[in-house]
Design an enzyme around this catalytic site. Structure first.
Site, PDB file in Angstrom:
ATOM      1  N   SER A  68      43.636  49.205  52.442  1.00 59.79           N
ATOM      2  CA  SER A  68      43.504  50.263  51.414  1.00 59.79           C
ATOM      3  C   SER A  68      42.168  50.158  50.511  1.00 59.79           C
ATOM      4  O   SER A  68      41.629  49.197  50.362  1.00 59.79           O
ATOM      5  CB  SER A  68      44.832  50.511  50.418  1.00 59.79           C
ATOM      6  OG  SER A  68      44.861  49.389  49.486  1.00 59.79           O
ATOM      7  N   TYR A  93      41.973  40.766  33.225  1.00 57.78           N
ATOM      8  CA  TYR A  93      41.449  40.990  34.236  1.00 57.78           C
ATOM      9  C   TYR A  93      39.901  40.821  34.092  1.00 57.78           C
ATOM     10  O   TYR A  93      39.270  40.477  35.025  1.00 57.78           O
ATOM     11  CB  TYR A  93      41.624  42.533  34.311  1.00 57.78           C
ATOM     12  CG  TYR A  93      40.654  43.202  35.626  1.00 57.78           C
ATOM     13  CD1 TYR A  93      41.300  42.988  36.952  1.00 57.78           C
ATOM     14  CD2 TYR A  93      39.578  43.873  35.628  1.00 57.78           C
ATOM     15  CE1 TYR A  93      40.691  43.442  38.007  1.00 57.78           C
ATOM     16  CE2 TYR A  93      39.037  44.712  36.664  1.00 57.78           C
ATOM     17  CZ  TYR A  93      39.443  44.316  37.801  1.00 57.78           C
ATOM     18  OH  TYR A  93      38.630  44.753  38.758  1.00 57.78           O
TER      19      TYR A  93
END
Length: 334
Positions: free
Chosen positions: A54, A215
């Site tokens: 994806s 992150y």
């Protein structure tokens, strides 16, 4: 009066977004930038892409397949990866490329869960037994803004998948990459690395957890890893470079909560401003196959051009320490 002002502001914002969206739709769309090339450019080359079912990974796989590469899709969900592979083969066939049997560019699906060191080792063992060469490794897969969870081995999920899983994967495949030289390693990072810090006292975020910070830290780790690996690979004819793709419309941000009433406007703005996956994948494709970067290593790219890094991303002592600690965390023995 206040209600009318708010309504007017919302209408103005919506109108501006619509105007920008119309400009984006009607203006020239350079889907294939400098990373593009003629079919056959990657003929005979084997490329491994993590998270290729994806988003950026899928777009990268589609383009490299079009260029004639043998693409190995390393994905956590095998069923979804097989479905994506079938769609990619069909799209290539409809575009006049290789046939559904994959006679030119080929697609191979393999299960790879970067949140499990056991899965990474099993994947590499199988790949080393079956593949005689590996020309390009693209460390693309990642998780973003997820709630605090741990990997199978007890690591904070974003650091574990984005950095440690790829760290082990790359190290286990270095021998094959060296024997296939000249070969390339491409690492997908993010501009958000700028907001990360490497706290060696709490790499597992046991003391505190912030989704955004963790992150950013994992993306800073990607860059430090790339630069240290480039130093270690000097003279081997294996290069490694790192990139940021920009802001791209993918499902990577699925953990971000957007209020229900704001979603239509957010979707419109993202469509107007964000890159498509194919646009975002251009730098990955460029670093994987362009002659322009032959022999170039340890650099940071965006939009197919080299960019400068903040000093903290070029700290050699931090990069070496992170490497040494990562070796211990993933169980690599010298």
């Amino acid at each position: 009066m206040a209600v009318a002002s708010v309504a007017a502001a919302l209408l103005a914002a919506l109108g501006g977004a619509l105007w920008l969206a119309a400009r984006r739709f009607s203006g020239p769309r350079n889907q294939r930038q400098q990373g593009g090339g003629d079919p056959g450019l990657m003929h005979g080359k084997t490329v491994l892409i993590t998270g290729a079912n994806s988003g950026l990974g899928r777009a990268t796989a589609a383009e490299l397949l079009r260029l004639g590469a043998r693409v190995i899709m390393g994905c956590r969900d095998r069923a979804r990866a097989e479905e994506a592979a079938g769609q990619l083969r069909q799209e290539l066939c409809q575009a006049g490329g290789a046939g559904p049997d994959g006679t030119d560019g080929q697609l191979v699906v393999k299960e790879l869960d970067l949140a499990s060191l056991r899965s990474v080792r099993a994947f590499c063992q199988e790949l080393l037994q079956e593949e005689p060469r590996l020309d390009v490794l693209i460390n693309n897969a990642g998780v973003f803004h997820c709630p605090y969870t741990k990997t199978e081995d007890g690591f904070e999920m974003q650091f574990g998948v984005n950095h440690l899983g790829h760290f082990l994967l790359t190290n286990l495949l270095l021998g094959l990459l060296k024997s296939s030289a000249p070969s390339r390693i491409v690492v997908v990072s993010s501009k958000l690395y700028k907001y990360g810090e490497i706290n060696f006292e709490d790499l597992n975020s046991e003391q505190s957890y912030n989704k955004s910070f963790c992150y950013s830290r994992s993306k800073l780790a990607n860059i430090l890893f790339t630069r240290e690996l480039a130093r270690r690979l000097e003279g081997t004819n294996v290069t490694v470079n790192v990139l940021h793709p920009g802001i791209v419309r993918t499902n990577l941000g699925r953990h971000i909560h957007i209020p229900l009433l704001a979603r239509p406007l957010f979707n419109l703005v993202s469509w107007a401003f964000f890159k498509t996956p194919l646009e975002g994948a251009q730098t990955s494709i460029y670093l994987a196959c362009s002659p322009d970067v032959e022999g170039v290593s340890g650099r940071y790219f965006g939009d197919c051009k080299e960019e400068e890094l903040l000093p903290k991303a070029m700290d050699e002592s931090v990069a070496r320490k992170l490497w040494d600690i990562s070796e211990v965390m993933v169980g690599i023995l010298k």
